[in-house]
Design a protein around this motif. Structure first.
Motif, PDB file in Angstrom:
ATOM      1  N   LYS B  15       0.851  -1.200   0.000  1.00 27.44           N
ATOM      2  CA  LYS B  15       0.000   0.000   0.000  1.00 27.44           C
ATOM      3  C   LYS B  15       0.879   1.239   0.000  1.00 27.44           C
ATOM      4  O   LYS B  15       1.840   1.334   0.752  1.00 27.44           O
ATOM      5  CB  LYS B  15      -0.911  -0.035   1.223  1.00 27.44           C
ATOM      6  N   GLU B  83      -3.666   1.600  -3.316  1.00 27.35           N
ATOM      7  CA  GLU B  83      -4.544   1.267  -2.199  1.00 27.35           C
ATOM      8  C   GLU B  83      -5.003  -0.178  -2.361  1.00 27.35           C
ATOM      9  O   GLU B  83      -4.988  -0.729  -3.461  1.00 27.35           O
ATOM     10  CB  GLU B  83      -5.750   2.215  -2.188  1.00 27.35           C
ATOM     11  N   ARG B  84      -5.433  -0.775  -1.256  1.00 27.83           N
ATOM     12  CA  ARG B  84      -5.857  -2.173  -1.296  1.00 27.83           C
ATOM     13  C   ARG B  84      -7.024  -2.366  -2.262  1.00 27.83           C
ATOM     14  O   ARG B  84      -7.157  -3.393  -2.917  1.00 27.83           O
ATOM     15  CB  ARG B  84      -6.207  -2.673   0.098  1.00 27.83           C
TER      16      ARG B  84
END
Lengths: 114, 115
Positions: B15, B83-84
Motif C-alpha cells: 500500500k 490502495e488495497r
C-alpha cells in the motif's frame, strides 16, 4: 445507470447438448454487441459480435440472436464440448456514446458435464 | 500471430507504492484499451487510446491512475499511492480501428495485489 446483465449466473449442460446463454441490456443507444469467453487465468476471448441492424449472426458452432424489441441478446453454442467450459460475458457498445467503451455484464459460468 | 502481451503477469506491491503495468498490443492495431476486472465481475472500462492520444479516459477512477502510449504502440498504466482497493486484474486490449465492428482482443492481464 444503464447496464448489461445476465439472467443466469451458472449454466450446466451435458456434453453434446446445445447451450443457450442469455443477456439483457438496458441502454437503448447500444448498437454493437459482443460475446466473450473467459477461461480461468486468461483474458476474455472474442467469440462473435453483432450490430443492431442484424437479428442473427452465425459463426462456427455459435449463433448470436439479438431482439431489440425486448433488449435481449443470446448466445447459442451447438454440440457443447468440454473445452466450452468457461465464463461467458456479453458486452454492449454505442457508436454515439463511444463504441470502444464496452459495458460488460457479470458473466455466466458454463459447465459441461461428461 | 502474436496476441496482446501484458507484463508482468502478477504484481504484488505494498500500500502506498507506485506501480507500472505494460501492454504490447497486436501489431498494426491503432486502438488500445485498458480495463479492470475485479473477482467475479466483468471487465470495466478505464481508458482508450487512438494512436498516441487518450481519446477517452472517463473510466479512470481518480487522479492516481494515469496511462501513456507515447509512440502509438506500447502503453503503460501507472498507479500512484496504491490502495488495497486497487487490487484487481488489469486487462489491456487492442483493436484494428477502435470503431464498432472492430472487436477488442484482450491480453491475459496483470493481476495486481496491494497488501
Amino acid at each position: 445507470g444503464e447496464s448489461v446483465g445476465l439472467h443466469l449466473p451458472t449454466l450446466s449442460v451435458q456434453e453434446g447438448d446445445n447451450s443457450i446463454i442469455n443477456c439483457a441490456y438496458s441502454n437503448s443507444a447500444s448498437d454493437y454487441f459482443i460475446w466473450y469467453k473467459q477461461e480461468s487465468g486468461k483474458g476474455p476471448q472474442f467469440i462473435i459480435d453483432i450490430r443492431s441492424n442484424m437479428d442473427k449472426r452465425q459463426g462456427q458452432r455459435v449463433t448470436v440472436l439479438l431482439n431489440k424489441t425486448v433488449k435481449h441478446l443470446s448466445l447459442q453454442i451447438a454440440a457443447t464440448q468440454p473445452g466450452d467450459s468457461a465464463v461467458y460475458f456479453c458486452a454492449e457498445g454505442s457508436s454515439i456514446q463511444g463504441a470502444q467503451k464496452l459495458v460488460f455484464g457479470q458473466g455466466t459460468r458454463l459447465t459441461i458435464n461428461p | 500471430g502474436a496476441g496482446v502481451s501484458q507484463t508482468p503477469s502478477n504484481k504484488v506491491t505494498e500500500k502506498g507504492k507506485y506501480v507500472e503495468l505494460r501492454c504490447d498490443p497486436i501489431s498494426g492495431h491503432t486502438a488500445l484499451y485498458w480495463y479492470r476486472q475485479s473477482l467475479g465481475q466483468g471487465p470495466e472500462f478505464l481508458i482508450y487510446f487512438q494512436g498516441t492520444g487518450a481519446a477517452d479516459d472517463s473510466g479512470l477512477p481518480n487522479d492516481r491512475f494515469f496511462a501513456v502510449r507515447p509512440e502509438g504502440s506500447v502503453s503503460t498504466l501507472k498507479i500512484q499511492r496504491t490502495e488495497r482497493g486497487d487490487s484487481a486484474v488489469y486487462l489491456c486490449a487492442s483493436s484494428l480501428s477502435g470503431w464498432a465492428g472492430s472487436p477488442l482482443h484482450f491480453g491475459n492481464g496483470t493481476r495486481l495485489t496491494v497488501t
